[in-house]
Design a protein around this motif. Structure first.
Motif, PDB file in Angstrom:
ATOM      1  N   SER A 201      35.399  36.092  21.054  1.00  0.00           N
ATOM      2  CA  SER A 201      35.286  36.356  19.617  1.00  0.00           C
ATOM      3  C   SER A 201      35.431  37.845  19.309  1.00  0.00           C
TER       4      SER A 201
ATOM      5  N   ARG B 200      37.391  39.195  16.250  1.00  0.00           N
ATOM      6  CA  ARG B 200      36.846  39.005  14.915  1.00  0.00           C
ATOM      7  C   ARG B 200      36.039  40.231  14.513  1.00  0.00           C
TER       8      ARG B 200
ATOM      9  N   ALA C 134      31.654  38.588  14.448  1.00  0.00           N
ATOM     10  CA  ALA C 134      31.524  37.432  15.331  1.00  0.00           C
ATOM     11  C   ALA C 134      30.252  36.650  14.977  1.00  0.00           C
ATOM     12  N   THR C 135      30.374  35.322  15.015  1.00  0.00           N
ATOM     13  CA  THR C 135      29.222  34.454  14.763  1.00  0.00           C
ATOM     14  C   THR C 135      29.071  33.509  15.946  1.00  0.00           C
TER      15      THR C 135
ATOM     16  N   ARG D   1      28.401  27.640  19.961  1.00  0.00           N
ATOM     17  CA  ARG D   1      29.603  27.636  19.113  1.00  0.00           C
ATOM     18  C   ARG D   1      29.938  29.070  18.698  1.00  0.00           C
ATOM     19  N   ASP D   2      31.234  29.393  18.777  1.00  0.00           N
ATOM     20  CA  ASP D   2      31.689  30.723  18.333  1.00  0.00           C
ATOM     21  C   ASP D   2      32.841  30.562  17.369  1.00  0.00           C
ATOM     22  N   ASN D   3      33.180  31.655  16.690  1.00  0.00           N
ATOM     23  CA  ASN D   3      34.301  31.643  15.743  1.00  0.00           C
ATOM     24  C   ASN D   3      35.482  32.440  16.280  1.00  0.00           C
TER      25      ASN D   3
ATOM     26  N   GLY E  73      39.358  30.197  20.068  1.00  0.00           N
ATOM     27  CA  GLY E  73      39.437  28.751  20.296  1.00  0.00           C
ATOM     28  C   GLY E  73      40.442  28.376  21.370  1.00  0.00           C
TER      29      GLY E  73
ATOM     30  N   ASP F 168      42.381  29.511  16.998  1.00  0.00           N
ATOM     31  CA  ASP F 168      42.047  30.466  15.932  1.00  0.00           C
ATOM     32  C   ASP F 168      40.868  30.027  15.061  1.00  0.00           C
ATOM     33  N   LYS F 169      40.177  28.945  15.437  1.00  0.00           N
ATOM     34  CA  LYS F 169      39.026  28.511  14.648  1.00  0.00           C
ATOM     35  C   LYS F 169      37.754  28.413  15.483  1.00  0.00           C
ATOM     36  N   GLY F 170      37.818  28.830  16.719  1.00  0.00           N
ATOM     37  CA  GLY F 170      36.627  28.870  17.531  1.00  0.00           C
ATOM     38  C   GLY F 170      36.504  27.691  18.493  1.00  0.00           C
TER      39      GLY F 170
ATOM     40  N   THR G  48      33.380  25.227  20.857  1.00  0.00           N
ATOM     41  CA  THR G  48      31.989  24.835  21.080  1.00  0.00           C
ATOM     42  C   THR G  48      31.870  24.268  22.482  1.00  0.00           C
TER      43      THR G  48
END
Length: 826
Positions: free
Chosen positions: A723, A726, A729-730, A747-749, A752, A802-804, A806
């Protein structure tokens, strides 16, 4: 029956639960039915009056006699008691009895001991001394016999310690056994022409009628429910036909069937007879009623006599067909008027029936052997096809046509490891699962079979029979495992049949005539326990048709037996594969240990040289940097960076190999404490990164804290690494639970991944992104999987480019190795 020819059809009203097995009993109160089954037909206390019976003691003195014996002696029956038997049959007859007792073992089955010529007042002489040829049939004439002389046949048997002599008047003279072969010769000669069972039974019906002169002769066999189906018939035109009709099992109570096995022939000369009681009623020596089970003259149940009269039958004779020790069927003879059948004809018919029984057994065994052979061939083909495949379920259904043909079924299903695979016409999977649940809980047999599955499974009261009954009325199930619900099932469809009964088979119950019952010792179907009720036989024998539904064709004994062989073969295949898997597992275990040892050795040996390369590279850069060109300095830096990466890779390999070798030390571990500790490390390693941590409630699990924190560190560091592109980052760490396990998700953003490559994620040295974009050795997730699987957990991932991503791992609530009581480790 009003006449012998009147016949009309009556259609039975059908109820969903009615069956051919229960129809004959469904109107009977239990006490009345029990009374019929308990009627003392073995000790009726009377005989049929066309003959005479006396019980003898060891000195051949009469201790009990039938009341009608006065017809011979001209004295009251009581006057004969205590006198020698010669008073009744003369000195010649008495000598025969004495000689037989001295030379022959007299047993249960009546023994024909001879014929005497009897004249009242002049005694007796042996019939062999009489002139004239023996003739047979109605109107037989005896030549040159003294006026008033009668011929008496004598039968002797001993049962339950009582010696019984039966005497039957006959119009015949001469040797009683000479005509027997002549009577059955035609039957024996034509046996070779009977290729089928049906031809054999037709021949038997014709020959018995020819020998006895009865107006109608039926041959019927008993089915599995005890009902008799008429398979052959020979009759005069004025008699009604019962060919292909069924006689309900209730027509012949259980104890009557037992008597048919003991005494193979039974004659009722006149259905209107008045029984001749025994005097005294109880045998003086035993103090009990005399058992007449084997007596040819035994009086029969009044209910049966009423049955005969309702049928329009004044005389009947039944001959048992006994196959392999079981009552296979009967030859039943009917006549519209009273008819006395002499011993010669009865002996000929009994001999014919014995030959018939042997022929029936031979033909059935031949047909059975052929059918078994065919099933065996199909089993071999089926098992051969299965042996070539590894997957159990797929192997069984690999030849669907052969699988269905094997059991003559329309559908089949394999229930294994939670899967249900079907072929052909079957119920839906929910019904199949219900059937499996029923079998597993109600039957311990390796092979379960029924032709009425819908009747075994309950449904809501008032509902119609379920739709699936049409495709699965018959079920045969082979239970593969005694522990797990693994089954192979075959299904047969409903076969709608119309049964033609010889009259409405439902017996009715009427109030008993207690006065009449008291008058007749034999009328014992009306005990007080039956509530003063008695069973009344049907009054009409006109065809009564019943439609039977929700029953399939029955499963053959050979099919049930071959199903057991199928199960044994399946277990053999499974066992062989298990042995192969065990051998392979042992080999893989050995190879894995060698690889682990090799990787450990190589990793350990490579660490020192790589450290030396890094150390000397750093010294060279510090001391000789001024002498190197810009290009040379860049090359030197590449060497040092590569050596460091190689060192990290070696350390990871060493850690990976140790995970398979080190023993776990399970203890309660707080997942939240591990997450907090790893987050502190990652924030220190990544200063200036904008990371938002979202942490939900996390459980305490049982495991090895050192290994588990390594798994958590790998997963969180991956989330941080992927991440980094970004601005913000979340990373969310959450948990949920099921009945058996805790499931933790990270889970990360970040960038992916494509789910097409999800299978590579947890492999050693597998990377889904270029090394120059994201650093790493490609072994971290492999370490995670190995750690979690050693704790009997699972790992998996979900992602989208590009969307993370899990990542999930689970930990069992009840670990394979229990942990000691301790405080959670941070």
């Amino acid at each position: 029956m009003k006449s012998l020819t009147g016949q009309a059809d009556t259609v039975a009203a059908h109820t969903p639960r009615a069956s051919i097995a229960s129809i004959a009993y469904n109107t009977l109160p239990v006490p009345a039915l029990d009374a019929c089954d308990q009627e003392p037909i073995r000790v009726p206390g009377a005989i049929q009056p066309h003959g005479y019976l006396v019980a003898l003691d060891a000195d051949l003195r009469v201790v009990q006699t039938s009341a009608n014996v006065g017809e011979l002696t001209g004295e009251a029956a009581e006057a004969l008691l205590g006198r020698h038997v010669e008073t009744l049959i003369g000195a010649a007859g008495a000598r025969v009895v004495a000689e037989v007792l001295e030379t022959v073992a007299v047993e249960d089955k009546p023994l024909y001991i001879g014929r005497v010529a009897w004249t009242r007042g002049n005694g007796t002489r042996l019939a062999a001394d009489a002139d004239g040829d023996m003739t047979f049939g109605e109107g037989a004439q005896a030549a040159q016999r003294p006026r008033g002389e009668r011929m008496l046949d004598m039968l002797l048997h001993s049962h339950a310690g009582v010696l019984l002599l039966e005497i039957e008047p006959t119009a015949h003279v001469g040797n009683v056994f000479s005509p027997i072969y002549a009577l059955v010769r035609t039957f024996v000669q034509r046996l070779e022409d009977a290729d089928t069972l049906q031809q054999l039974l037709d021949l038997a019906a014709r020959e018995v009628r020819r020998i006895t002169g009865y107006g109608r002769v039926l041959v019927y066999r008993f089915d599995e429910d005890g009902h008799g189906q008429v398979l052959a018939e020979d009759r005069d035109p004025e008699y009604a036909s019962y060919l292909d009709h069924f006689f309900p099992a209730a027509d012949i109570p259980k104890q009557a069937r037992e008597l048919y096995l003991l005494n193979h022939i039974r004659l009722i000369a006149d259905a209107a007879y008045v029984p001749a009681p025994l005097i005294p009623a109880h045998h003086p020596e035993t103090g009990a009623p005399t058992d007449l089970s084997y007596a040819a003259l035994r009086s029969v149940s009044p209910v049966h006599l009423e049955y005969m009269r309702n049928m329009g039958t004044a005389s009947s004779m039944s001959i048992s067909i006994v196959v392999r020790g079981k009552l296979w069927g009967l030859i039943s003879c009917h006549h519209a008027s009273a008819r006395q059948v002499g011993f010669e004809a009865r002996a000929a018919c009994e001999h014919l029936c014995e030959v018939l029984s042997l022929q029936v057994a031979a033909k059935e065994e031949s047909a059975e052997a052929g059918y078994r052979l065919g099933l065996r061939k199909m089993l071999v083909e089926l098992i051969s096809a299965m042996s070539d495949r590894d997957d159990f379920t797929t192997s069984i259904v690999s030849s669907p046509v052969a699988l269905l043909r094997f059991m003559s079924a329309h559908g089949a299903a394999v229930v294994y490891a939670g899967r249900i695979v079907t072929v052909g016409v079957t119920p839906d999977t929910a019904v199949i699962q219900r059937i499996v649940d029923y079998i597993a809980t109600s039957s311990s047999r390796d092979v379960f079979h029924t032709d009425t599955m819908s009747e075994l499974l309950s449904w809501e009261e008032g509902d119609d029979v379920p739709d699936w009954a049409a495709s699965a009325s018959g079920v045969l199930a082979v239970q593969i495992s005694k522990i797990h619900r693994h089954f192979v099932l075959w299904f047969r469809p409903e076969v709608v049949r119309t049964i033609a009964w010889a009259g409405d088979p439902r017996k009715v119950v009427v109030a008993a005539d207690t006065d009449a019952a008291a008058d007749t010792a034999a009328n014992a179907c009306t005990p007080a326990s039956a509530g003063n009720l008695r069973v009344s036989p049907r009054e009409s024998f006109e065809t009564w048709r019943q439609t039977v539904r929700h029953r399939s064709r029955r499963w053959h004994d050979s099919e049930i037996n071959i199903a057991l062989d199928f199960r044994t073969s399946i277990l053999g295949i499974v066992l062989r594969r298990a042995e192969e898997m065990a051998q392979l597992a042992a080999e893989l275990g050995r190879v894995n240990k060698e690889l682990e040892a090799f990787s450990y050795s190589v990793s350990h040996d490579l660490r020192a040289p790589l450290r030396h390369i890094v150390g000397y590279g750093d010294l060279l850069r510090e001391q000789e940097i001024d002498r190197l060109s810009e290009r040379g300095a860049r090359f030197l830096q590449n060497i040092v960076d590569s050596a460091k990466l190689a060192g990290t890779l070696v350390d990871d390999l060493l850690s990976f190999s140790q995970m398979g070798r080190a023993a776990l030390r399970p203890a309660p571990v707080s997942v939240r404490a591990m997450v907090d500790a790893v987050i502190r490390e990652l924030e220190a390693e990544n200063p200036g990164r904008a990371i938002t941590w979202q942490i939900g409630p996390l459980p305490t699990v049982t495991g090895d804290a050192a290994f588990l924190i390594l798994a958590v560190r790998n997963l969180l560091s991956n989330a941080v690494k992927y991440s980094k592109t970004r601005a913000q980052a979340t990373i969310a760490i959450e948990a949920r639970e099921t009945a058996r396990e805790h499931i933790v998700s990270i889970r990360d953003n970040g960038v992916g991944f494509n789910m097409r490559y999800v299978g590579k994620l947890f492999g050693v040295f597998q990377r889904l992104h270029r090394a120059d974009e994201f650093e790493g050795t490609g072994i971290g997730l492999a370490n995670v999987r190995r750690i979690i699987e050693r704790h009997d957990g699972r790992t998996w991932a979900e992602g989208e480019p590009d969307k993370g991503a899990t990542f999930f791992f689970s930990m069992p609530k009840v670990p394979a190795v229990s942990a000691p009581s301790a405080r959670p480790l941070a």
